[in-house]
Design an enzyme around this catalytic site. Sequence first.
Site, PDB file in Angstrom:
ATOM      1  N   ASP A   1      58.935 -32.814  23.870  1.00  0.00           N
ATOM      2  CA  ASP A   1      60.609 -33.259  24.514  1.00  0.00           C
ATOM      3  C   ASP A   1      61.477 -32.496  24.624  1.00  0.00           C
ATOM      4  O   ASP A   1      62.623 -32.860  25.490  1.00  0.00           O
ATOM      5  CB  ASP A   1      60.550 -34.051  23.456  1.00  0.00           C
ATOM      6  CG  ASP A   1      60.012 -35.447  22.955  1.00  0.00           C
ATOM      7  OD1 ASP A   1      59.687 -36.658  24.091  1.00  0.00           O
ATOM      8  OD2 ASP A   1      60.669 -36.133  21.926  1.00  0.00           O
TER       9      ASP A   1
ATOM     10  N   HIS B   1      32.859  -3.974  35.216  1.00  0.00           N
ATOM     11  CA  HIS B   1      33.547  -4.119  34.257  1.00  0.00           C
ATOM     12  C   HIS B   1      35.104  -3.285  34.421  1.00  0.00           C
ATOM     13  O   HIS B   1      35.929  -3.385  34.798  1.00  0.00           O
ATOM     14  CB  HIS B   1      33.379  -3.516  33.648  1.00  0.00           C
ATOM     15  CG  HIS B   1      34.465  -3.805  32.306  1.00  0.00           C
ATOM     16  ND1 HIS B   1      35.125  -4.807  31.832  1.00  0.00           N
ATOM     17  CD2 HIS B   1      34.370  -2.442  31.505  1.00  0.00           C
ATOM     18  CE1 HIS B   1      35.818  -4.226  30.726  1.00  0.00           C
ATOM     19  NE2 HIS B   1      35.646  -2.884  30.222  1.00  0.00           N
TER      20      HIS B   1
ATOM     21  N   HIS C   1      36.708   4.784  31.851  1.00  0.00           N
ATOM     22  CA  HIS C   1      37.217   4.874  30.494  1.00  0.00           C
ATOM     23  C   HIS C   1      35.722   4.106  29.637  1.00  0.00           C
ATOM     24  O   HIS C   1      36.106   4.558  27.878  1.00  0.00           O
ATOM     25  CB  HIS C   1      38.093   3.504  30.044  1.00  0.00           C
ATOM     26  CG  HIS C   1      37.297   2.054  30.358  1.00  0.00           C
ATOM     27  ND1 HIS C   1      36.904   1.739  31.888  1.00  0.00           N
ATOM     28  CD2 HIS C   1      36.962   1.318  29.420  1.00  0.00           C
ATOM     29  CE1 HIS C   1      36.861   0.202  31.232  1.00  0.00           C
ATOM     30  NE2 HIS C   1      36.519   0.166  30.341  1.00  0.00           N
TER      31      HIS C   1
ATOM     32  N   GLU D   1      32.061   7.197  26.185  1.00  0.00           N
ATOM     33  CA  GLU D   1      31.461   6.322  25.320  1.00  0.00           C
ATOM     34  C   GLU D   1      30.309   6.068  25.678  1.00  0.00           C
ATOM     35  O   GLU D   1      29.230   5.475  24.241  1.00  0.00           O
ATOM     36  CB  GLU D   1      32.535   4.853  25.693  1.00  0.00           C
ATOM     37  CG  GLU D   1      31.589   3.822  24.087  1.00  0.00           C
ATOM     38  CD  GLU D   1      32.561   4.894  22.847  1.00  0.00           C
ATOM     39  OE1 GLU D   1      31.407   4.454  21.478  1.00  0.00           O
ATOM     40  OE2 GLU D   1      33.163   4.978  22.564  1.00  0.00           O
ATOM     41  N   ASP D   2      30.201   5.525  27.285  1.00  0.00           N
ATOM     42  CA  ASP D   2      28.499   5.081  27.288  1.00  0.00           C
ATOM     43  C   ASP D   2      27.089   5.628  28.029  1.00  0.00           C
ATOM     44  O   ASP D   2      25.715   5.646  28.016  1.00  0.00           O
ATOM     45  CB  ASP D   2      28.268   3.485  27.279  1.00  0.00           C
ATOM     46  CG  ASP D   2      28.828   2.463  27.438  1.00  0.00           C
ATOM     47  OD1 ASP D   2      29.415   3.145  25.946  1.00  0.00           O
ATOM     48  OD2 ASP D   2      29.476   2.010  27.946  1.00  0.00           O
TER      49      ASP D   2
ATOM     50  N   ASP E   1      41.745  -3.443  29.484  1.00  0.00           N
ATOM     51  CA  ASP E   1      40.164  -3.055  29.334  1.00  0.00           C
ATOM     52  C   ASP E   1      39.660  -5.263  28.410  1.00  0.00           C
ATOM     53  O   ASP E   1      38.244  -5.643  28.374  1.00  0.00           O
ATOM     54  CB  ASP E   1      39.774  -2.345  28.668  1.00  0.00           C
ATOM     55  CG  ASP E   1      38.230  -2.006  28.535  1.00  0.00           C
ATOM     56  OD1 ASP E   1      37.276  -2.819  28.482  1.00  0.00           O
ATOM     57  OD2 ASP E   1      37.923  -1.675  27.116  1.00  0.00           O
TER      58      ASP E   1
END
Length: 705
Positions: free
Chosen positions: A259, A48, A72, A76-77, A139
């Site tokens: 059209d 990712h 990034h 967070e993880d 992201d």
Amino acid sequence: MLTIDSLSHRLSSYLEPTQINRVKRAYYYAEQAHAGQYRRSGEAYITHPLAVANILASIHMDHQSLMAAMLHDVIEDTGIGKAAISHQFGEQVANIVDGVSKLAKIEYETQAEKQAKNFQKMAMAMARDLRVIVVKLSDRLHNMRTLGALPAEKKRRIAKETLEIYAPIAHRLGMNDWRIEFEDRGFAAMHPLRATRLHASLQQVRGNRKTLVEKIQAAIELRLQRESIDGLVIGREKHLFSIYNKMRSKHKSFKEIMDVYAFRIIVEDIDTCYRALGAIHNLYKPKPGEFKDYIAISKENGYQSLHTVIIGTQGVPIEVQIRTKEMDELASRGVAAHWLYKSSGDDDSASAGSYDRANRWIKRLLEIQQHTNSSVEFVENVKIDLFRDEVYVFTPKGEIIELPAGSTPVDFAYAVHTQVGNTCVACRINDRPAPLSQQLESGQKIKIISSEKSQPNPNWLNFVITAKARAAIRHYLKNQRHTESVELGKRMFMRALTNNNLQFDQLNHDQITGLLEKTTSESLDEMYESVGLGRITALTITSILLPDSDENRDGTGITPISIESPDSLLISFARCCRPIPGDPVVAHLSTGKGVVVHREPCKNVSDLRSKKESLSDISWSPNVTGEFLTIIRVEVKSERGIIASLATRIANTGTSIEGIQVDERDAENSVITLTVAVTSRVHLANVMRSIRNMRSVTSVGRPKT
């Protein structure tokens, strides 16, 4: 399959070897941090960040943005802190990563407040470094491309958020290619059946249109060659979400939208743009009112192009956009093109302009944020600001002001300066007087007439469009309401003390501290505000000071205030009896609303007294000014034109009519109820005398309450 080596090869086309090595180092660091983590699809998680960096590489973002893309999700993880990233890769990269991390996992619908607060964080992060939002958008773009592995409900939630927040941000930053992909993928996830059917219809129509498209393109190319204009002509396809939106908003069928044929002409320079426009208008007749020059006056997001609609053979409408290569690049990449030109050492004024506009927009977000207490309200204001098309109007000095479509002179006033908006009383559009609620059109010249004694009108909130105006009006009214409630509460408290033979100066420190504790107030002003808003009564406070005193337990004898004008935010006038200066009145302290004024004979006053509600005396100031609404009940003999005659008679007394209601009793008699604005009982008596003298009027008076 994308690998770090294939990405490095791609980066070698525009980055230095040392910069590529730093990006690779960030990749290996992230790979190690995410070891053992997998996406829902079963792929290693590192795929990712690598894909996000690849998206940024496609628009030639700088190496620090690419490093931040790799890292990034680390904060967070994985539990690795900002300080560690700053030590390894520098403060700028760490700030971008931290900014993106704070925007992660935004919840929607069930947690609107959380989403709103995260969006406020995004505004703050963008203000520090625009690259934060570019990384965040890439992201989100990769997440939209890989929605397949998610449950249907989560798909819809992410798609809705993308359509409502991220697509408009991409549009505001001029990143048109990303906006289109956000919209089409969001549409497909939100409404899969509609998207599938629309796509099938588009494929079917495309084959039928091919011959005509080629014919029009050949005619345009031939005309440009004759005029010795070197230009690239491209047939432009409408994207799914655009077609769907037009079908819904303009109530048009799929056939009507398809059209219209669209082409883009890309030329070398601005001078050639205008020459190409002349050639196209010579080839086919232009449709009046459909020409827009976004080169002379570029859009708020920096977009530049000439737009025209011409009528081809057999009456076919053809939309044509004419622009230079740089303008086309900016239209696709927007603010991201700034780093492309910056990294190549070319200080391109167009990309710098786009970057400056983006910064101006972010500053506007921060202004809105300062004036907005509720984060949900902030998001709603920003959505308004994101979605609207623009109108371009002029100040008296000829400066261009960009505003959302549907804006009014009040929006214009606040766009010029908050103080101009706060003191606005009237306006002139193209040198003619106009109402403040009139919608503005591009090209108009606006002059605001202001007065230092004036203040924002709460009614403006019914028609202003811009987030800045709404936030500034609400902010001013809230502060004004606070000031008025403190002043009102203080006067009520002081009078209550006087009625109990006390003086504020005689209260000692312990008494004041005790008052604040028992009323749960942080300060005297907070206590006064509670009194002014009716949350607690002045009588309650004096009973704390004099617990054994029964004096004034019924609240009589307290005359805390006098009415000076109809415009106070804390004094309102009861609709049931419509009091005006000169009427005997009584005040009801309504919790959270302040003082509601009734006429003394009003039946609702009797009800309030029977319920032992908080009532107090109130008086009209000798210097009371302004217009007050009241009701006149007129009984007339029914005849042709009676309402017009009545309105004319009232207008001749210098009185405005705010409402008329007619009740026909029978074929010969009617009762007309008028709501009029008067300054006093004397003024009202003059109006009623003028009405009474009319031949058809049998009686006139104020209704009994």
